[in-house]
Design a protein around this motif. Structure first.
Motif, mmCIF file in Angstrom:
data_model
loop_
_atom_site.group_PDB
_atom_site.id
_atom_site.type_symbol
_atom_site.label_atom_id
_atom_site.label_comp_id
_atom_site.label_asym_id
_atom_site.label_seq_id
_atom_site.Cartn_x
_atom_site.Cartn_y
_atom_site.Cartn_z
ATOM 1 N N LEU A 11 24.145 55.062 86.308
ATOM 2 C CA LEU A 11 23.370 54.129 85.491
ATOM 3 C C LEU A 11 24.285 53.109 84.818
ATOM 4 O O LEU A 11 23.946 51.924 84.721
ATOM 5 N N LYS A 60 16.310 48.172 79.195
ATOM 6 C CA LYS A 60 15.687 49.432 79.607
ATOM 7 C C LYS A 60 16.729 50.425 80.103
ATOM 8 O O LYS A 60 16.639 51.636 79.821
ATOM 9 N N GLN A 68 18.505 51.984 77.170
ATOM 10 C CA GLN A 68 17.663 53.004 76.536
ATOM 11 C C GLN A 68 17.647 54.300 77.349
ATOM 12 O O GLN A 68 17.739 55.396 76.791
ATOM 13 N N THR A 69 17.553 54.148 78.659
ATOM 14 C CA THR A 69 17.543 55.318 79.540
ATOM 15 C C THR A 69 18.888 56.037 79.489
ATOM 16 O O THR A 69 18.946 57.275 79.475
ATOM 17 N N GLU A 70 19.967 55.254 79.437
ATOM 18 C CA GLU A 70 21.306 55.857 79.356
ATOM 19 C C GLU A 70 21.464 56.663 78.066
ATOM 20 O O GLU A 70 21.986 57.788 78.077
ATOM 21 N N MET A 73 19.415 59.876 78.387
ATOM 22 C CA MET A 73 20.048 60.849 79.284
ATOM 23 C C MET A 73 21.312 61.430 78.655
ATOM 24 O O MET A 73 21.642 62.597 78.864
#
Length: 343
Positions: A164, A179, A182-184, A187
């Motif tokens: 990512l 986005k 935020q996902t990183e 996770m």
């Protein structure tokens, strides 16, 4: 001989060849109820059968088949097990013996020794062995899941986080970048949670490095995650003990700290671990609100029961001292004289 007969704790009966009672000592009289006792003294044949619930043969735990009393050719049976319905204790197992003491008149003496204490001891031993197997299996399963989370799930998640991060440099789209960040972050938090869960299940440091390393690592996590300061004092350095003892010490300390965190309302807890005269002693002490040990415990109370049970399984002792407004002290003592260096 008369005094031995009258004062013996073993029940002693004398029977003739017809199975009629000739005499019995006070211990024997205390076993049977009044109706059977009356029948015995009236000379009714096989009156004792009214209270007998069978003997242990080579094929059955309790049977009346081929009873020794019904076999006229039987002279001496040095030991067998029989169950009797007693006056006050219900069905009781006895070690019995049957001896022919007068061959001419076929008079036999029947002696009984109560096996209740031995049976309870055996039952407790069996329960302890089973509990040890259960706890050992539990710890092995914890270890397996912990290693699986660390070596498989966490590593795969870490690879996804790295991919990512690489992808962020492959696009200029602001919305997509936002986005992805935020996902990183999500996770990364999930990865940390998995690592914490892996350690909570079974810290690798406990198996690889021992109590000292496992404690310091655990205390650091508690301080970082919950703000609870732990004042730790130990003289063990790098000493190792059997896996069973190290696991018991670690789990009891872990549970005691969790209880202090949930109920004591304190910012600091003192933990002391030392070895003295072949005894490993763990103390977890706080100056919190305390409680009355006689009151109904907050929560399920299974934590205290589990600590007590773990201590008993390794021959140790567990005590908890607490007073309202004066804090709580958990003390665990485990003998280690024969378990050093077995890890």
């Amino acid at each position: 001989m008369t005094k031995l007969f009258e004062n013996s704790t073993e029940a002693i009966f004398f029977f003739d060849k017809e199975g009629q009672a000739l005499a019995m000592n006070p211990a024997a009289e205390d076993i049977v109820d009044s109706d059977i006792l009356r029948q015995l003294y009236q000379g009714k044949s096989h009156a004792l059968c009214g209270t007998c619930r069978g003997y242990t043969s080579e094929t059955e735990l309790r049977t009346c088949l081929n009873c020794y009393f019904s076999s006229p050719d039987v002279e001496d049976i040095p030991s067998f097990q029989v169950y009797l319905e007693t006056k006050d204790k219900g069905i009781v197992p006895y070690a019995a013996s049957l001896h022919l003491i007068d061959q001419e008149n076929v008079i036999r003496v029947f002696m009984l020794r109560d096996l209740t204490r031995q049976f309870k001891t055996q039952e407790k031993l069996y329960q302890n062995k089973m509990m040890k197997h259960v706890m050992e299996a539990q710890e092995n399963e914890r270890k397996r899941i912990s290693r699986e989370l660390h070596d498989s799930v966490a590593q795969e998640l870490m690879s996804a986080v790295v991919d990512l991060r690489v992808l962020k440099y492959m696009t200029a789209d602001d919305q997509l970048l936002k986005k992805m960040k935020q996902t990183e972050a999500l996770m990364t938090r999930l990865l940390q949670d998995i690592r914490n869960l892996s350690v909570e299940l079974r810290p690798a440091a406990l198996d690889d490095l021992g109590l000292e390393a496992a404690f310091r690592s655990h205390f650091k996590r508690v301080e970082q995650n919950y703000g609870l300061v732990i004042e730790y004092d130990s003289c063990l350095s790098e000493k190792r003990y059997s896996n069973e003892i190290e696991t018991v010490i670690y789990r009891v300390c872990q549970e005691a700290l969790l209880n202090a965190l949930k109920y004591a309302q304190v910012d600091t807890v003192k933990v002391t671990l030392l070895e003295e005269k072949d005894m490993l002693q763990l103390t977890v002490e706080d100056e919190g609100i305390g409680f009355d040990p006689g009151d109904e415990p907050e929560g399920t109370g299974l934590g205290l029961y589990g600590m007590q049970e773990r201590a008993e399984l390794v021959g140790g002792s567990f005590s908890l001292i607490s007073n309202v407004g004066k804090g709580t002290k958990v003390l665990l003592r485990v003998p280690v004289g024969e378990h050093k260096g077995e890890a």
